[in-house]
Motif scaffolding. Structure first.
Motif, PDB file in Angstrom:
ATOM      1  N   ARG A   7       0.923  -1.251  -0.028  1.00 47.93           N
ATOM      2  CA  ARG A   7      -0.024  -0.110  -0.142  1.00 47.93           C
ATOM      3  C   ARG A   7       0.760   1.330   0.057  1.00 47.93           C
ATOM      4  NH1 ARG A   7      -0.068   1.587   5.505  1.00 47.93           N
ATOM      5  NH2 ARG A   7       1.015   0.072   6.750  1.00 47.93           N
ATOM      6  N   SER A  10       2.243   3.161   3.355  1.00 58.02           N
ATOM      7  CA  SER A  10       3.299   2.653   4.131  1.00 58.02           C
ATOM      8  C   SER A  10       4.532   3.347   3.931  1.00 58.02           C
ATOM      9  CB  SER A  10       3.633   1.031   3.746  1.00 58.02           C
ATOM     10  OG  SER A  10       5.081   0.766   3.874  1.00 58.02           O
ATOM     11  N   SER A  11       5.190   3.561   5.229  1.00 58.77           N
ATOM     12  CA  SER A  11       6.382   4.346   5.104  1.00 58.77           C
ATOM     13  C   SER A  11       7.492   3.439   4.354  1.00 58.77           C
ATOM     14  CB  SER A  11       6.984   4.667   6.530  1.00 58.77           C
ATOM     15  OG  SER A  11       6.974   3.590   7.238  1.00 58.77           O
ATOM     16  N   ASN A  12       7.454   2.276   4.656  1.00 58.28           N
ATOM     17  CA  ASN A  12       8.509   1.403   3.785  1.00 58.28           C
ATOM     18  C   ASN A  12       8.233   1.321   2.354  1.00 58.28           C
ATOM     19  OD1 ASN A  12      10.409   1.027   6.131  1.00 58.28           O
ATOM     20  ND2 ASN A  12       8.521  -0.192   6.918  1.00 58.28           N
ATOM     21  N   LYS A  15       9.393   4.312   0.487  1.00 55.44           N
ATOM     22  CA  LYS A  15      10.856   4.574   0.257  1.00 55.44           C
ATOM     23  C   LYS A  15      11.208   3.935  -1.328  1.00 55.44           C
ATOM     24  CE  LYS A  15      12.442   3.088   4.911  1.00 55.44           C
ATOM     25  NZ  LYS A  15      12.938   2.132   5.418  1.00 55.44           N
ATOM     26  N   GLY A  33      -1.497  -5.219   2.367  1.00 58.49           N
ATOM     27  CA  GLY A  33      -1.290  -4.738   3.732  1.00 58.49           C
ATOM     28  C   GLY A  33      -2.460  -3.581   4.152  1.00 58.49           C
ATOM     29  N   GLY A  34      -2.345  -3.427   5.433  1.00 63.22           N
ATOM     30  CA  GLY A  34      -3.227  -2.445   5.963  1.00 63.22           C
ATOM     31  C   GLY A  34      -4.829  -2.771   5.473  1.00 63.22           C
ATOM     32  N   ASN A  39      -1.692  -9.901   3.030  1.00 69.04           N
ATOM     33  CA  ASN A  39      -0.215  -9.974   3.471  1.00 69.04           C
ATOM     34  C   ASN A  39       0.009 -11.035   3.991  1.00 69.04           C
ATOM     35  OD1 ASN A  39      -1.676  -8.045   4.934  1.00 69.04           O
ATOM     36  ND2 ASN A  39       0.162  -7.758   6.279  1.00 69.04           N
ATOM     37  N   LEU A  52       5.118  -8.754   5.439  1.00 63.58           N
ATOM     38  CA  LEU A  52       4.907  -7.148   5.656  1.00 63.58           C
ATOM     39  C   LEU A  52       5.368  -6.617   4.338  1.00 63.58           C
ATOM     40  CD1 LEU A  52       7.087  -7.019   8.918  1.00 63.58           C
ATOM     41  CD2 LEU A  52       4.760  -6.674   8.880  1.00 63.58           C
ATOM     42  N   VAL A  53       5.038  -5.417   4.169  1.00 64.74           N
ATOM     43  CA  VAL A  53       5.097  -4.736   2.978  1.00 64.74           C
ATOM     44  C   VAL A  53       6.507  -3.699   2.877  1.00 64.74           C
ATOM     45  CG1 VAL A  53       2.929  -4.923   1.891  1.00 64.74           C
ATOM     46  CG2 VAL A  53       3.274  -3.046   3.263  1.00 64.74           C
ATOM     47  N   PRO A  54       7.236  -3.326   1.995  1.00 64.74           N
ATOM     48  CA  PRO A  54       7.001  -3.907   0.600  1.00 64.74           C
ATOM     49  C   PRO A  54       7.786  -5.187   0.307  1.00 64.74           C
ATOM     50  CG  PRO A  54       8.790  -2.446   0.727  1.00 64.74           C
ATOM     51  CD  PRO A  54       8.408  -2.678   1.949  1.00 64.74           C
ATOM     52  N   GLU A  65      12.613  -6.277   2.365  1.00 64.72           N
ATOM     53  CA  GLU A  65      13.389  -5.059   3.310  1.00 64.72           C
ATOM     54  C   GLU A  65      13.301  -4.015   2.569  1.00 64.72           C
ATOM     55  OE1 GLU A  65      13.858  -4.840   6.527  1.00 64.72           O
ATOM     56  OE2 GLU A  65      13.274  -6.702   7.103  1.00 64.72           O
ATOM     57  N   SER A  66      12.621  -2.966   2.934  1.00 64.90           N
ATOM     58  CA  SER A  66      12.530  -1.818   2.121  1.00 64.90           C
ATOM     59  C   SER A  66      13.877  -1.319   1.657  1.00 64.90           C
ATOM     60  CB  SER A  66      11.792  -0.713   2.748  1.00 64.90           C
ATOM     61  OG  SER A  66      12.109  -0.246   4.165  1.00 64.90           O
TER      62      SER A  66
HETATM   63  N1  LIG Z   1      12.101  -3.746   7.924  1.00 63.66           N
HETATM   64  C1  LIG Z   1      10.816  -3.999   7.105  1.00 63.66           C
HETATM   65  C2  LIG Z   1       9.370  -3.501   7.756  1.00 63.66           C
HETATM   66  C3  LIG Z   1       8.406  -3.760   6.999  1.00 63.66           C
HETATM   67  C4  LIG Z   1       7.290  -3.326   7.742  1.00 63.66           C
HETATM   68  O1  LIG Z   1       6.883  -3.209   8.787  1.00 63.66           O
HETATM   69  N2  LIG Z   1       6.062  -3.014   7.064  1.00 63.66           N
HETATM   70  C5  LIG Z   1       4.635  -2.328   7.368  1.00 63.66           C
HETATM   71  C6  LIG Z   1       4.018  -1.187   6.845  1.00 63.66           C
HETATM   72  S1  LIG Z   1       5.357   0.362   7.061  1.00 63.66           S
HETATM   73  C7  LIG Z   1       3.670  -3.630   7.290  1.00 63.66           C
HETATM   74  O2  LIG Z   1       3.647  -4.270   6.334  1.00 63.66           O
HETATM   75  N3  LIG Z   1       2.747  -3.475   8.161  1.00 63.66           N
HETATM   76  C8  LIG Z   1       1.542  -4.481   8.045  1.00 63.66           C
HETATM   77  C9  LIG Z   1       0.577  -3.788   7.030  1.00 63.66           C
HETATM   78  O3  LIG Z   1       0.693  -2.970   6.455  1.00 63.66           O
HETATM   79  O4  LIG Z   1      -0.592  -4.699   6.878  1.00 63.66           O
HETATM   80  C10 LIG Z   1      10.940  -3.038   5.956  1.00 63.66           C
HETATM   81  O5  LIG Z   1      11.762  -2.341   5.956  1.00 63.66           O
HETATM   82  O6  LIG Z   1      10.686  -3.485   4.633  1.00 63.66           O
END
Ligand SMILES: N[C@@H](CCC(=O)N[C@@H](CS)C(=O)NCC(=O)O)C(=O)O
Length: 202
Positions: A7, A10-12, A15, A33-34, A39, A52-54, A65-66
């Motif tokens: 999505r 998402s901060s990641n 990037k 995700g979200g 996911n 997790l995403v992305p 891993e973003s």
């Molecule tokens: N270390 C991982 C962290 C990924 C992460 O925590 N993603 C969050 C969104 S920022 C996620 O997937 N959360 C569950 C969701 O969105 O449903 C990366 O940098 O990719």
């Protein structure tokens, strides 16, 4: 074409989107995700066991891993630009990416949960994150007193990794130390159309 799974809120994921936009690399993005879910389904977990995403898929090469995704895309498609040709500059940029994960992420993440996600966190935890956030940004402010971007005179993957965190930091309704170099750097990011499109306007 490059596929990005995740999505755009998402901060990641942001990037990776900002990185592609700076390079001019076309991509197809799928909401995962979200509120979109999917996911934790077996099909996605087979690509990314963290759920997790992305996740990216570049012509069959799957990566998660973003920061690793950003490093890969910049090294493959943005060499000499987002990924500096000089080994020492590239290492400096990469170092700030590790710092984002190891040092910056925790306080900014707590403040995000408290103020943007509106989770009911203990006041002491929020205050500790506010104080720690100011301390860690001060380290970057000292670097930015010497160079306009985190690893030198040009935007690199090091800046990309922190683009969302600095945007959120200035959104939180908190008292912040007055860090003039940090603020000027944020202004330089905001002046970039690619940053505005994927982060600054959200
Ligand atoms: N270390 C991982 C962290 C990924 C992460 O925590 N993603 C969050 C969104 S920022 C996620 O997937 N959360 C569950 C969701 O969105 O449903 C990366 O940098 O990719």
């Amino acid at each position: 074409m490059l596929k990005i799974l995740g999505r755009k809120t998402s901060s990641n994921v942001q990037k990776v989107l900002w990185c592609c936009e700076e390079i001019g690399l076309p991509f197809e993005r799928t909401d995962i995700g979200g509120e979109f879910g999917k996911n934790k389904e077996p099909e996605y977990l087979a690509l990314n066991p963290n759920g997790l995403v992305p996740t990216i898929n570049d012509d069959g090469f799957v990566l998660w891993e973003s920061n690793s995704c950003v490093r890969y895309l910049a090294a493959k498609y943005g060499k000499g630009k987002l990924w500096p040709a000089d080994a020492q500059l590239a290492a400096s940029a990469s170092r700030w990416m590790d710092w984002q994960l190891s040092t910056l992420n925790a306080p900014v993440g707590t403040l995000f949960r408290a103020y943007l996600r509106k989770e009911d966190l203990p006041a002491a935890d929020i205050e500790a994150a506010r104080k720690r956030g100011g301390e860690v940004w001060k380290m970057l402010d000292a670097q930015l007193a010497k160079t306009p971007f985190v690893a030198g005179s040009e935007l690199t993957v090091g800046d990309i990794a922190m683009g969302n965190a600095i945007h959120r930091w200035y959104k939180f309704p908190i008292e912040r130390p007055d860090l003039t170099n940090l603020k000027a750097w944020y202004g330089r990011l905001c002046a970039r159309p690619a940053y505005q499109k994927h982060i600054g306007s959200l």
